[in-house]
Design a protein around this motif. Structure first.
Motif, short mmCIF file in Angstrom:
data_model
loop_
_atom_site.label_atom_id
_atom_site.label_comp_id
_atom_site.label_asym_id
_atom_site.label_seq_id
_atom_site.Cartn_x
_atom_site.Cartn_y
_atom_site.Cartn_z
N ALA A 4 -9.00 -29.59 -8.50
CA ALA A 4 -7.88 -30.52 -8.43
C ALA A 4 -7.39 -30.87 -9.82
O ALA A 4 -8.17 -31.18 -10.70
CB ALA A 4 -8.32 -31.79 -7.70
N CYS A 5 -6.11 -30.75 -9.98
CA CYS A 5 -5.53 -31.02 -11.29
C CYS A 5 -5.07 -32.48 -11.36
O CYS A 5 -4.43 -32.98 -10.45
CB CYS A 5 -4.34 -30.09 -11.53
SG CYS A 5 -3.61 -30.32 -13.16
N GLU A 6 -5.43 -33.10 -12.42
CA GLU A 6 -5.04 -34.51 -12.58
C GLU A 6 -3.78 -34.65 -13.43
O GLU A 6 -3.36 -35.74 -13.75
CB GLU A 6 -6.20 -35.29 -13.22
CG GLU A 6 -7.43 -35.29 -12.32
CD GLU A 6 -8.56 -36.10 -12.95
OE1 GLU A 6 -8.38 -36.57 -14.09
OE2 GLU A 6 -9.60 -36.26 -12.30
N HIS A 7 -3.23 -33.54 -13.80
CA HIS A 7 -1.99 -33.53 -14.58
C HIS A 7 -2.10 -34.44 -15.81
O HIS A 7 -1.24 -35.27 -16.07
CB HIS A 7 -0.81 -33.99 -13.72
CG HIS A 7 -0.78 -33.33 -12.37
ND1 HIS A 7 -0.83 -31.96 -12.22
CD2 HIS A 7 -0.68 -33.85 -11.13
CE1 HIS A 7 -0.76 -31.69 -10.92
NE2 HIS A 7 -0.69 -32.80 -10.25
N THR A 8 -3.12 -34.23 -16.54
CA THR A 8 -3.32 -35.08 -17.71
C THR A 8 -2.57 -34.55 -18.92
O THR A 8 -2.30 -35.28 -19.86
CB THR A 8 -4.82 -35.19 -18.06
OG1 THR A 8 -5.34 -33.87 -18.17
CG2 THR A 8 -5.56 -35.95 -16.97
N GLU A 23 6.38 -31.06 -16.85
CA GLU A 23 5.63 -29.93 -16.33
C GLU A 23 4.18 -30.06 -16.76
O GLU A 23 3.90 -30.32 -17.93
CB GLU A 23 6.21 -28.62 -16.87
CG GLU A 23 5.41 -27.41 -16.44
CD GLU A 23 5.98 -26.14 -17.03
OE1 GLU A 23 6.66 -26.22 -18.06
OE2 GLU A 23 5.72 -25.07 -16.46
N CYS A 24 3.30 -29.86 -15.82
CA CYS A 24 1.88 -29.91 -16.14
C CYS A 24 1.49 -28.63 -16.85
O CYS A 24 1.78 -27.53 -16.37
CB CYS A 24 1.06 -30.10 -14.87
SG CYS A 24 -0.71 -30.14 -15.20
N LEU A 25 0.86 -28.76 -18.00
CA LEU A 25 0.49 -27.59 -18.77
C LEU A 25 -0.69 -26.86 -18.16
O LEU A 25 -0.97 -25.72 -18.50
CB LEU A 25 0.14 -28.01 -20.21
CG LEU A 25 1.31 -28.64 -20.98
CD1 LEU A 25 0.83 -29.07 -22.36
CD2 LEU A 25 2.46 -27.67 -21.10
N ASP A 26 -1.37 -27.50 -17.26
CA ASP A 26 -2.56 -26.90 -16.66
C ASP A 26 -2.23 -26.12 -15.39
O ASP A 26 -2.64 -24.99 -15.22
CB ASP A 26 -3.59 -27.98 -16.36
CG ASP A 26 -4.14 -28.57 -17.65
OD1 ASP A 26 -4.29 -27.80 -18.62
OD2 ASP A 26 -4.43 -29.77 -17.68
N CYS A 27 -1.46 -26.75 -14.50
CA CYS A 27 -1.18 -26.10 -13.22
C CYS A 27 0.27 -25.66 -13.11
O CYS A 27 0.67 -25.07 -12.11
CB CYS A 27 -1.54 -27.03 -12.06
SG CYS A 27 -0.48 -28.48 -11.94
N ARG A 28 1.06 -25.95 -14.14
CA ARG A 28 2.46 -25.54 -14.21
C ARG A 28 3.32 -26.19 -13.14
O ARG A 28 4.44 -25.76 -12.88
CB ARG A 28 2.58 -24.00 -14.08
CG ARG A 28 1.60 -23.25 -14.93
CD ARG A 28 1.63 -23.69 -16.37
NE ARG A 28 2.86 -23.26 -17.07
CZ ARG A 28 3.10 -23.46 -18.35
NH1 ARG A 28 2.20 -24.09 -19.09
NH2 ARG A 28 4.20 -23.06 -18.89
ZN LIG Z 1 -1.53 -30.32 -13.14
#
Ligand SMILES: [Zn+2]
Length: 46
Positions: A4-8, A23-28
């Motif tokens: 789960a991405c927390e969009h940090t 834009e989340c750099l982790d999950c795009r």
């Molecule tokens: Zn994310």
């Protein structure tokens, strides 16, 4: 399996009608900044 991405980590893509799109750099994933967890921005006045 994708954790789960927390969009940090996000970057602002654009600002429209006073809404920041990030834009989340982790999950795009792209979403409105207001959809994120409340972020303290009181010290980010320009
Ligand atoms: Zn994310």
């Amino acid at each position: 399996m994708q954790p789960a991405c927390e969009h940090t980590r996000t970057q602002v893509l654009a600002r429209r009608n006073g809404v920041d799109y990030v834009e989340c750099l982790d999950c795009r994933q792209i979403f409105e900044a207001e959809d994120l967890e409340p972020v303290k921005t009181e010290e980010e006045e320009e």
